[in-house]
Design an enzyme around this catalytic site. Structure first.
Site, PDB file in Angstrom:
ATOM      1  N   CYS A   1       0.760  -1.176  -0.037  1.00  0.00           N
ATOM      2  CA  CYS A   1       0.051  -0.216   0.853  1.00  0.00           C
ATOM      3  C   CYS A   1       1.150   1.480  -0.289  1.00  0.00           C
ATOM      4  O   CYS A   1       1.890   1.331   0.635  1.00  0.00           O
ATOM      5  CB  CYS A   1      -0.862  -0.197   1.223  1.00  0.00           C
ATOM      6  SG  CYS A   1      -1.782  -1.428   1.428  1.00  0.00           S
TER       7      CYS A   1
ATOM      8  N   ARG B   1       1.263   2.151  -6.080  1.00  0.00           N
ATOM      9  CA  ARG B   1       1.592   0.923  -4.815  1.00  0.00           C
ATOM     10  C   ARG B   1       0.494   0.416  -4.207  1.00  0.00           C
ATOM     11  O   ARG B   1       0.585  -0.693  -3.579  1.00  0.00           O
ATOM     12  CB  ARG B   1       1.829   1.435  -4.010  1.00  0.00           C
ATOM     13  CG  ARG B   1       3.270   1.992  -3.955  1.00  0.00           C
ATOM     14  CD  ARG B   1       3.204   2.992  -2.342  1.00  0.00           C
ATOM     15  NE  ARG B   1       4.119   1.624  -1.601  1.00  0.00           N
ATOM     16  CZ  ARG B   1       5.005   1.072  -0.969  1.00  0.00           C
ATOM     17  NH1 ARG B   1       6.047   0.941  -1.673  1.00  0.00           N
ATOM     18  NH2 ARG B   1       5.259   0.328  -0.870  1.00  0.00           N
TER      19      ARG B   1
ATOM     20  N   TRP C   1      -3.743  -1.750  -1.168  1.00  0.00           N
ATOM     21  CA  TRP C   1      -4.018  -2.919  -2.142  1.00  0.00           C
ATOM     22  C   TRP C   1      -3.970  -3.688  -0.993  1.00  0.00           C
ATOM     23  O   TRP C   1      -3.378  -4.519  -0.223  1.00  0.00           O
ATOM     24  CB  TRP C   1      -1.861  -2.936  -2.349  1.00  0.00           C
ATOM     25  CG  TRP C   1      -2.346  -4.258  -3.847  1.00  0.00           C
ATOM     26  CD1 TRP C   1      -1.665  -5.646  -3.314  1.00  0.00           C
ATOM     27  CD2 TRP C   1      -2.536  -4.472  -4.735  1.00  0.00           C
ATOM     28  NE1 TRP C   1      -2.154  -6.228  -4.288  1.00  0.00           N
ATOM     29  CE2 TRP C   1      -2.545  -5.637  -4.912  1.00  0.00           C
ATOM     30  CE3 TRP C   1      -3.588  -3.702  -5.867  1.00  0.00           C
ATOM     31  CZ2 TRP C   1      -2.885  -6.535  -6.605  1.00  0.00           C
ATOM     32  CZ3 TRP C   1      -4.431  -3.539  -6.561  1.00  0.00           C
ATOM     33  CH2 TRP C   1      -3.411  -5.356  -7.289  1.00  0.00           C
TER      34      TRP C   1
ATOM     35  N   ASN D   1       1.119  -0.170   6.075  1.00  0.00           N
ATOM     36  CA  ASN D   1       1.285  -1.080   4.712  1.00  0.00           C
ATOM     37  C   ASN D   1       1.901  -2.267   5.254  1.00  0.00           C
ATOM     38  O   ASN D   1       3.162  -1.881   5.785  1.00  0.00           O
ATOM     39  CB  ASN D   1       2.319   0.209   3.521  1.00  0.00           C
ATOM     40  CG  ASN D   1       2.732  -1.096   2.879  1.00  0.00           C
ATOM     41  OD1 ASN D   1       2.242  -2.059   2.447  1.00  0.00           O
ATOM     42  ND2 ASN D   1       4.531  -0.860   2.504  1.00  0.00           N
ATOM     43  N   GLY D   2       1.608  -3.262   4.388  1.00  0.00           N
ATOM     44  CA  GLY D   2       2.914  -5.007   5.586  1.00  0.00           C
ATOM     45  C   GLY D   2       0.981  -5.848   5.539  1.00  0.00           C
ATOM     46  O   GLY D   2       0.713  -5.781   4.941  1.00  0.00           O
TER      47      GLY D   2
ATOM     48  N   GLU E   1       7.486 -19.573 -21.172  1.00  0.00           N
ATOM     49  CA  GLU E   1       7.900 -18.155 -20.109  1.00  0.00           C
ATOM     50  C   GLU E   1       9.063 -16.818 -20.634  1.00  0.00           C
ATOM     51  O   GLU E   1       8.262 -15.626 -21.544  1.00  0.00           O
ATOM     52  CB  GLU E   1       7.858 -18.239 -19.037  1.00  0.00           C
ATOM     53  CG  GLU E   1       7.528 -17.030 -17.784  1.00  0.00           C
ATOM     54  CD  GLU E   1       6.974 -16.182 -18.464  1.00  0.00           C
ATOM     55  OE1 GLU E   1       5.439 -16.527 -19.087  1.00  0.00           O
ATOM     56  OE2 GLU E   1       6.762 -14.786 -18.041  1.00  0.00           O
TER      57      GLU E   1
ATOM     58  N   LYS F   1       7.857 -13.618 -22.987  1.00  0.00           N
ATOM     59  CA  LYS F   1       8.206 -12.601 -22.875  1.00  0.00           C
ATOM     60  C   LYS F   1       9.323 -12.086 -23.542  1.00  0.00           C
ATOM     61  O   LYS F   1       8.924 -10.257 -24.080  1.00  0.00           O
ATOM     62  CB  LYS F   1       9.502 -12.788 -21.554  1.00  0.00           C
ATOM     63  CG  LYS F   1       8.868 -12.491 -20.433  1.00  0.00           C
ATOM     64  CD  LYS F   1       8.601 -12.044 -19.283  1.00  0.00           C
ATOM     65  CE  LYS F   1       6.825 -11.969 -19.546  1.00  0.00           C
ATOM     66  NZ  LYS F   1       5.620 -12.255 -18.651  1.00  0.00           N
TER      67      LYS F   1
ATOM     68  N   GLU G   1       6.537 -11.174 -26.439  1.00  0.00           N
ATOM     69  CA  GLU G   1       5.672  -9.864 -25.626  1.00  0.00           C
ATOM     70  C   GLU G   1       6.277  -8.366 -26.129  1.00  0.00           C
ATOM     71  O   GLU G   1       5.673  -7.515 -26.782  1.00  0.00           O
ATOM     72  CB  GLU G   1       5.644  -9.521 -24.429  1.00  0.00           C
ATOM     73  CG  GLU G   1       4.232 -10.758 -24.089  1.00  0.00           C
ATOM     74  CD  GLU G   1       3.778 -10.513 -22.856  1.00  0.00           C
ATOM     75  OE1 GLU G   1       4.421 -10.945 -22.174  1.00  0.00           O
ATOM     76  OE2 GLU G   1       2.567 -10.169 -22.266  1.00  0.00           O
TER      77      GLU G   1
ATOM     78  N   HIS H   1      11.831 -34.287 -32.270  1.00  0.00           N
ATOM     79  CA  HIS H   1      10.706 -34.773 -32.976  1.00  0.00           C
ATOM     80  C   HIS H   1       9.857 -33.778 -34.106  1.00  0.00           C
ATOM     81  O   HIS H   1       8.661 -33.671 -34.421  1.00  0.00           O
ATOM     82  CB  HIS H   1       9.914 -34.846 -32.449  1.00  0.00           C
ATOM     83  CG  HIS H   1      10.599 -36.295 -31.353  1.00  0.00           C
ATOM     84  ND1 HIS H   1      10.010 -37.321 -31.731  1.00  0.00           N
ATOM     85  CD2 HIS H   1      11.173 -36.166 -30.243  1.00  0.00           C
ATOM     86  CE1 HIS H   1      10.501 -37.794 -30.697  1.00  0.00           C
ATOM     87  NE2 HIS H   1      11.204 -37.467 -30.332  1.00  0.00           N
TER      88      HIS H   1
ATOM     89  N   LYS I   1      -3.448  -5.084 -20.286  1.00  0.00           N
ATOM     90  CA  LYS I   1      -3.094  -5.654 -19.163  1.00  0.00           C
ATOM     91  C   LYS I   1      -4.015  -6.943 -18.494  1.00  0.00           C
ATOM     92  O   LYS I   1      -3.024  -8.238 -18.477  1.00  0.00           O
ATOM     93  CB  LYS I   1      -2.774  -5.257 -18.100  1.00  0.00           C
ATOM     94  CG  LYS I   1      -2.311  -5.693 -16.153  1.00  0.00           C
ATOM     95  CD  LYS I   1      -1.213  -5.981 -16.815  1.00  0.00           C
ATOM     96  CE  LYS I   1      -0.006  -6.357 -15.037  1.00  0.00           C
ATOM     97  NZ  LYS I   1       0.917  -7.285 -16.036  1.00  0.00           N
TER      98      LYS I   1
HETATM   99  O1  M6R Z   1      -4.525 -11.243 -15.364  1.00  0.00           O
HETATM  100  P1  M6R Z   1      -3.830 -13.237 -15.546  1.00  0.00           P
HETATM  101  O2  M6R Z   1      -3.176 -13.865 -14.721  1.00  0.00           O
HETATM  102  O3  M6R Z   1      -5.413 -13.907 -15.697  1.00  0.00           O
HETATM  103  O4  M6R Z   1      -3.154 -12.774 -17.209  1.00  0.00           O
HETATM  104  C1  M6R Z   1      -3.292 -13.486 -18.229  1.00  0.00           C
HETATM  105  C2  M6R Z   1      -2.834 -13.419 -18.700  1.00  0.00           C
HETATM  106  O5  M6R Z   1      -2.892 -12.687 -19.879  1.00  0.00           O
HETATM  107  C3  M6R Z   1      -1.224 -13.019 -18.394  1.00  0.00           C
HETATM  108  O6  M6R Z   1      -0.445 -13.579 -18.296  1.00  0.00           O
HETATM  109  C4  M6R Z   1      -0.085 -11.957 -20.232  1.00  0.00           C
HETATM  110  O7  M6R Z   1       0.010 -13.102 -20.675  1.00  0.00           O
HETATM  111  C5  M6R Z   1       0.908 -11.151 -19.556  1.00  0.00           C
HETATM  112  N1  M6R Z   1       1.102 -10.084 -20.200  1.00  0.00           N
HETATM  113  C6  M6R Z   1       1.742 -12.307 -19.879  1.00  0.00           C
HETATM  114  O8  M6R Z   1       3.281 -11.349 -19.849  1.00  0.00           O
END
Ligand code: M6R
Length: 619
Positions: free
Chosen positions: A2, A27, A75, A101-102, A492, A496, A499, A515, A614
Site C-alpha cells: 500500500c 502501490r 492494496w 502497509n504490510g 515463459e 517474454k 511480448e 521430433h 494488461k
Molecule cells: O491476469 P491474468 O494472470 O489472468 O492474465 C493472464 C495473461 O493474460 C497474462 O499472464 C499475460 O500472458 C501476460 N501479459 C504475460 O506477460
C-alpha cells in the site's frame, strides 16, 4: 503493498496528503483515505472505495482542515477492498489513528486477545488490531504503567510497546488526538522514508510523495521508529535507543522517482521480486510446515485429482504447479489453458480440485472455467493478486500472491508469486496427505525461504545478461528449450521475448527437439537452453550439442560453478544452485532480463507493448 503518507507542519494537510497519495497510487488503488487533525484536536476521517479520484471527488469543496494528518492508498491483503476496510483505522476510543502497509502475521491471535478484553472491530483488517493494541498500551501508560519507558512522548512509547508484540511486516504512521503536533512512524520489512522541510516534516512509503515539497530526506531502517513533529524528527530503535541518521538529498526527477529510478516499470518490477517474494511467503512457512489457512474450508480428503487452469504467463505457472503436485502430493494433476478448458467438456466432478490462477482475477477465459468447474460440483481455489477481484467472489476460497500491483503489461513478479504459491500448495497437499519425506519437505521449504536472497544476489549483477542480450537484438527468431519443471520456464522466456521485443520465439521441451524443430535450426536461429543442475542435465548437454552441430548459437542458463557447460555453449548465464523442482522460480529472472535488454536494444515500448492489454476481460 500500500502507499502511506504523513504530514506534520504549518500548511493545510489535506492537499499535501492527497497529492502524496496520487504519487503512490502505483502501490495500490483498491481504496483510499485520509485523516486530518486540527490544532484544537478536531479529527476528520474520509475514505472511499476504489481509486483515489473517488476520494478526491468526495472531498471536493469540503476538505478536512488541519495541519497534521495521514493518508493511505490500499492494496488489500486482509478483507475486501471496501470503505470499511479502507485506512485510516482507529482504536476503540476513536482517538488513535493509524495507516499501515504490510501484513501482521499474528493478527488473528492479537484480535482474539483484544476481543476477549471486550474490543469490537469495525473492519476485517489486520491494521485495526494494531490500532487497538496501541490504544491498550496508551491507556496503560496513562494509568501509570511501570517498566522501561525510553521514549519521551507517551504516544510514541505506546506505539513502540505495541509494535514489540507484532510479528510480520509493517510500515505504519499513527497519531493521537491529544498530541496534535506529533506523528509516529515505524517500519519492519516495508518501506518508509522521512522528508525534511522547513517547519514541516513528512513520512511516506516512497520518495515521489515528497518531491513536490522537499528534496531532503532521511531513511528509516527496519526495526526503527520516528517521532515526527513540525520542528524536528527523532529516530529510535524499537528497543528505545536513539539513532543518529544523516539526511540525504534526492536528485531524481519525479518521473524517475515513480519507477524508483528505473527507466521502465517492467525493470522495476523485476528488481522488486526479492521483496515481493518475501511478502508472498511471509507467515506461510512456520516450524517446517506450510500454513495456508485459506484452504481450511475445503474438504481435501475428497480430492482425487487436480486441474489447474489459467492463461498466458499464469498458465506457465500452472504447468510448473502440476509437476510439483504430482511429484510431492502424488495426486494426478493437469494444467489447462482457460480458452481450451472451457470448451473441452473436461472431466471434473466433486472429487476434483480446480485451481484457477490469474494475476488480475478478471481474465474472461479463466473466469468461464471457474463457472464451469462450479457447475460440475468441483471444489475451487483462486490464486490471484487482486483481493476482491471477480475470481475471488466465485471461487470457494482464494490464496493471494501479495506481490503488489503489477503495472507493466508483461508479467514478471506475479509469475514468481504464482510459482511460489503453487509450490506452497503442492507442499501443503503433500503435508495433508502425509506423503512427502520430511527431509525433502524441509529442503524445499528452506530453498523457498532463501530464494529471495538468491534472486537479490543475481539482480545485483545484470551486466552479463545485458551484454549477451545486446548481441542478439537483431535476430528474427529465437528458440528456447528446457526440461521437466523448466519446460514451462522455456515457454515463459519465449513469451517474454515475443511480448516486449516482437521477436518470434518458440519454447520447447528439449527432448522434443528431434521430433521436428531441429529442422529449423541454422546459424540464424539462436537457442537459449535451460541447463541448470537437474536429473536430466546430461541429456540437456546432448541437446545443446545437437543444436550447436546445426550451426546455431547457444546461450545456456547454467548453475553457478558449472564450468563444463562453457565448452558446449557460446554464452553462459549463471544462476545460484537451487533444487531442480524450485529452480524455475529463479531461472525465470535472467530470462526476464534477457527479454528486457533485447527489447531496449530494439527501441521497443517495454511497458506497453503493441496490441496487448494488461488484463483480457473479453474472449
Ligand atoms: O491476469 P491474468 O494472470 O489472468 O492474465 C493472464 C495473461 O493474460 C497474462 O499472464 C499475460 O500472458 C501476460 N501479459 C504475460 O506477460
Amino acid at each position: 503493498m500500500c502507499g502511506i503518507v504523513g504530514y506534520a507542519g504549518h500548511r493545510a494537510a489535506t492537499p499535501i496528503l492527497l497529492d502524496g497519495l496520487k504519487r503512490l497510487e502505483y502501490r495500490g488503488y483498491d481504496s483510499a483515505g485520509v485523516a486530518v487533525l486540527d490544532p484544537e484536536g478536531c479529527l476528520a476521517i474520509a475514505k472511499a472505495e476504489g481509486k483515489l479520484s473517488r476520494l478526491v471527488e468526495r472531498l471536493d469543496g469540503h476538505q478536512p482542515i488541519g495541519v497534521l494528518g495521514v493518508g493511505h492508498t490500499r492494496w488489500a491483503t486482509h478483507g475486501a477492498p471496501n470503505t470499511v476496510n479502507a485506512h485510516p483505522h482507529t482504536d476503540s476510543s476513536g482517538d488513535i489513528v493509524l495507516v499501515h502497509n504490510g501484513i501482521i502475521e499474528n493478527y488473528a491471535a492479537l484480535r482474539a486477545e483484544m476481543a476477549e478484553r471486550g474490543h469490537d472491530f469495525a473492519s476485517e483488517t489486520d491494521t485495526e488490531v494494531l490500532a487497538h493494541l496501541i490504544g491498550v498500551e496508551y491507556d496503560a501508560l496513562r494509568a501509570g504503567a511501570n517498566g522501561f519507558r525510553p521514549l519521551p512522548h507517551l504516544f510514541a512509547e505506546a506505539v513502540r510497546r505495541a509494535l514489540k508484540r507484532v510479528e510480520g511486516a509493517y510500515a505504519v504512521v499513527a497519531f493521537h488526538r491529544d498530541e496534535p503536533n506529533l506523528l509516529v512512524g515505524a517500519r519492519q520489512f516495508s518501506p518508509l522514508v522521512i522528508g525534511l522541510g522547513q517547519d514541516e516534516n513528512f513520512l511516506a512509503s516512497d520518495i515521489p510523495a515528497l518531491l513536490a515539497y522537499t528534496r531532503q530526506a532521511m531513511t528509516l531502517e527496519d526495526g526503527e521508529l520516528a517521532v515526527v513533529q513540525p520542528g524536528g524528527v527523532q529516530v529510535y530503535t524499537l528497543d528505545g535507543q536513539p539513532v543518529v541518521r544523516q539526511p540525504f538529498t534526492v536528485t531524481w526527477d519525479l518521473a524517475a522517482a515513480e519507477k524508483s529510478g528505473f527507466p521502465h516499470f517492467f525493470l522495476k518490477e523485476i528488481h522488486e521480486q526479492p521483496d515481493r517474494l518475501r511478502d508472498c511467503l511471509r507467515g506461510r512457512i512456520t516450524e517446517g510446515r506450510v500454513l495456508l489457512p485459506e484452504l481450511d474450508g475445503l474438504d481435501l480428503r475428497r480430492v482425487k485429482r487436480v486441474r489447474l487452469v489459467a492463461c498466458g504467463t499464469a498458465y506457465h505457472a500452472c504447468l510448473m504447479g502440476r509437476t510439483l503436485i504430482e511429484r510431492w502430493a502424488r495426486l494426478p494433476a493437469e494444467a489447462a489453458i482457460g480458452s481450451e478448458f472451457r470448451y473441452a467438456e473436461p472431466m471434473i466432478d466433486d472429487h476434483t480440485l480446480v485451481v484457477l490462477v490469474s494475476q488480475s482475477g478478471e481474465t474472461a477465459d479463466t473466469l468461464a472455467s471457474l463457472y464451469l468447474a462450479r457447475e460440475q460440483a468441483a471444489q475451487t481455489v483462486a490464486i490471484t493478486n487482486v483481493v476482491g477481484s471477480t475470481i475471488t467472489r466465485y471461487a470457494d476460497t482464494s490464496v493471494y500472491l501479495r506481490v503488489g500491483p503489477e503495472i507493466s503489461v508483461a508479467a514478471s513478479k506475479s509469475y514468481l508469486g504464482q510459482q511460489s504459491v503453487l509450490a506452497l500448495l503442492a507442499l501443503y497437499l503433500a503435508q495433508q496427505r502425509g506423503l512427502m519425506e520430511a527431509d525433502e519437505a524441509a529442503e524445499m521449504l528452506e530453498a523457498l525461504q532463501t530464494m529471495p536472497d538468491e534472486i537479490e544476489a543475481l539482480l545485483a549483477h545484470t551486466d552479463r545478461v545485458e551484454g549477451v542480450a545486446r548481441r542478439f537484438a537483431h535476430v528474427r527468431s529465437f528458440f528456447y528449450m528446457g526440461r521437466g519443471p523448466n519446460h514451462p520456464t522455456a515457454l515463459e522466456g519465449a513469451l517474454k521475448l515475443k511480448e516486449i521485443s516482437y521477436i518470434h520465439a518458440e519454447g520447447y521441451a528439449s527432448g522434443e527437439l528431434k521430433h521436428g524443430p531441429i529442422a529449423m535450426l541454422d546459424p540464424d536461429l539462436p537457442c537459449l537452453a535451460i541447463a541448470t543442475r537437474s536429473a536430466t542435465y546430461a541429456k540437456t548437454v546432448s541437446n545443446i550439442q545437437e543444436v550447436r552441430a546445426r550451426g546455431a548459437q547457444v546461450v545456456a542458463l547454467a548453475t553457478e560453478g558449472d564450468t563444463e557447460i562453457a565448452r558446449h555453449a557460446h554464452h553462459v548465464l549463471y544462476v545460484p544452485a537451487t533444487p531442480e523442482a524450485l529452480s524455475p522460480i529463479i531461472n525465470t529472472v535472467p530470462l526476464q532480463l534477457f527479454a528486457y535488454y533485447v527489447a531496449i536494444a530494439r527501441g521497443c515500448d517495454v511497458d506497453q507493448p503493441r496490441n496487448l492489454a494488461k488484463s483480457v476481460t473479453v474472449e
